[in-house]
Design an enzyme around this catalytic site. Structure first.
Site, PDB file in Angstrom:
ATOM      1  N   ASP A 197       0.851  -1.178   0.000  1.00  0.00           N
ATOM      2  CA  ASP A 197       0.000   0.000   0.000  1.00  0.00           C
ATOM      3  C   ASP A 197       0.895   1.240   0.000  1.00  0.00           C
ATOM      4  O   ASP A 197       2.112   1.145   0.218  1.00  0.00           O
ATOM      5  CB  ASP A 197      -0.910  -0.037   1.235  1.00  0.00           C
ATOM      6  N   ASP A 202      -1.517  -0.697   6.246  1.00  0.00           N
ATOM      7  CA  ASP A 202      -1.968  -0.457   7.625  1.00  0.00           C
ATOM      8  C   ASP A 202      -3.386   0.092   7.704  1.00  0.00           C
ATOM      9  O   ASP A 202      -3.846   0.464   8.782  1.00  0.00           O
ATOM     10  CB  ASP A 202      -1.011   0.498   8.348  1.00  0.00           C
ATOM     11  N   ASP A 214      -7.064  -2.423   3.729  1.00  0.00           N
ATOM     12  CA  ASP A 214      -6.047  -3.423   3.370  1.00  0.00           C
ATOM     13  C   ASP A 214      -6.334  -4.796   3.993  1.00  0.00           C
ATOM     14  O   ASP A 214      -5.666  -5.778   3.674  1.00  0.00           O
ATOM     15  CB  ASP A 214      -4.657  -2.958   3.839  1.00  0.00           C
TER      16      ASP A 214
END
Length: 302
Positions: free
Chosen positions: A25, A289, A293
Site C-alpha cells: 500500500d 496499515d 487493506d
C-alpha cells in the site's frame, strides 16, 4: 522480539524466504503519514475559506473512523471553530461510492448536504459552481478548468479531495445517496504526505534480493507516480481499478506480470490481485496499515 518483530505464525518465516512478489500500500506504508492540508482552492485556483469550512464540517460530523485527511482538515480549522453548525444525518463513506455525505444546518439556514470524496466522482455529480458570490452552471469550460487544477495538484504529489454541497428542503432531517446529485462544486482540499525516508532504500534492497515490488493503492495515478519518482522506483506499467474490473483472472494475471503500479484500487480488487498472483505460482507478501487493506492482508502468504 528484540528486533521489534513478533511472529504469530511460524510458517510465515518460510513464506517470507520464498516471497517473490511484495504488494505494498502507499499511504502510511511508503509515506510518512504526516499529512498536512496545504491548499483549499475554488475553481478559480485561489484558496477559499468556504471550501475549507465545508470540508471540515463534513470531517467533524462524519461518525466513522477519522482518516488522516479528516484529522488534517480539523487541525487546519482549529483556530476557526465551526460554531453554529449542527448535524442532522450522514451517508457514511464506502469504497464503491468513494465519498461521504453529511447533512448539517448552520443556524436557521436550510439543511445543507456536504459531500467530499474522490475529485472525479464529486465533479461528475456537480451541475453548478460557486464563482465569488455568484452561483453559475458548471459548463464544459469550468469543468475542464477544475479537472486540470485537480490533475496539476496530483502531479505535484498532493492528495486531493473534491467538495460539493446542495441545499435541501427546510423540512429535511435525513439524507439519501440519491441526494448526492445536482451538487454545487465548492473546490478542492489538497494534502501533502511525503515519502518515508527509508522507503526507497527498503524497496531497492528487496528488488536486489529478487522480490518484485508492486504498489497497490486506492489513490489516483498522478499521486502514486509522483511517489514512485520520489522513491526512485522505475514504473514498468500502470493499471487502474476501472481496468481491473473489466479483466478476467487470466487477463489480470497477464497485466500483473508487466505492471508494477496499481491505482484507484478498491479493497476487493486488492484482494483479487493477491489471489490471482498466488494462483500463478507466486509467493505473495502484502504490507499495509489501513482498514481497506484487511482483505489483502488476510489472503497474502506473508
Amino acid at each position: 522480539a528484540a528486533a521489534k518483530v513478533v511472529v504469530k505464525r511460524l510458517s510465515a518465516i518460510h513464506d517470507l524466504g520464498e516471497m517473490d512478489v511484495l504488494c505494498t500500500d502507499k499511504t502510511g506504508t511508503l509515506t510518512a503519514s504526516s499529512i498536512v492540508m496545504i491548499a483549499h482552492p475554488g475553481v478559480d485556483g485561489r484558496d477559499n475559506e468556504r471550501v475549507a469550512e465545508l470540508a471540515a464540517v463534513n470531517a467533524l460530523f462524519e461518525s466513522g473512523l477519522k482518516s488522516p485527511l479528516d484529522e488534517a482538515l480539523l487541525t487546519h480549522i482549529a483556530n476557526h471553530p465551526l460554531s453554529g453548525w449542527t448535524k442532522l444525518d450522514e451517508r457514511p463513506f464506502d469504497f464503491e461510492r468513494r465519498r461521504v455525505s453529511v447533512l448539517a444546518q448552520h443556524g436557521a439556514e436550510p439543511p445543507l448536504l456536504v459531500v467530499k470524496g474522490a475529485p472525479e466522482d464529486i465533479l461528475a455529480r456537480c451541475t453548478r459552481v460557486a464563482l465569488g458570490d455568484r452561483i453559475v452552471p458548471l459548463d464544459a469550460a469550468s469543468r475542464a478548468r477544475a479537472t486540470e487544477q485537480f490533475e496539476a495538484l496530483g502531479r505535484a504529489g498532493l492528495r486531493v479531495l473534491g467538495v460539493g454541497s446542495r441545499a435541501l428542503e427546510a423540512s429535511r432531517t435525513t439524507a439519501a445517496v440519491a441526494d448526492e446529485a445536482d451538487l454545487e462544486f465548492a473546490g478542492f482540499v489538497a494534502f501533502m504526505d511525503p515519502a518515508r525516508r527509508d522507503a526507497g532504500r527498503a524497496l531497492a534492497l528487496l528488488a536486489r534480493d529478487g522480490v518484485a515490488i508492486k504498489i497497490v493503492s486506492g489513490d489516483n495515478e498522478r499521486v502514486v507516480l509522483h511517489l514512485c519518482e520520489s522513491l526512485e522506483m522505475r514504473v514498468e506499467g500502470v493499471v487502474v481499478g476501472a481496468e481491473v474490473a473489466r479483466l478476467d483472472d487470466a487477463a489480470l494475471a497477464a497485466a500483473a506480470a508487466k505492471a508494477n503500479v496499481f491505482c484507484r484500487m478498491t479493497p476487493p480488487q486488492k484482494e483479487r490481485l493477491i489471489r490471482v498472483l498466488k494462483q500463478h505460482g507466486h509467493t505473495v507478501g502484502f504490507i499495509g496499515d489501513g482498514v481497506n487493506d484487511a482483505p489483502a492482508l488476510r489472503d497474502a502468504d506473508v
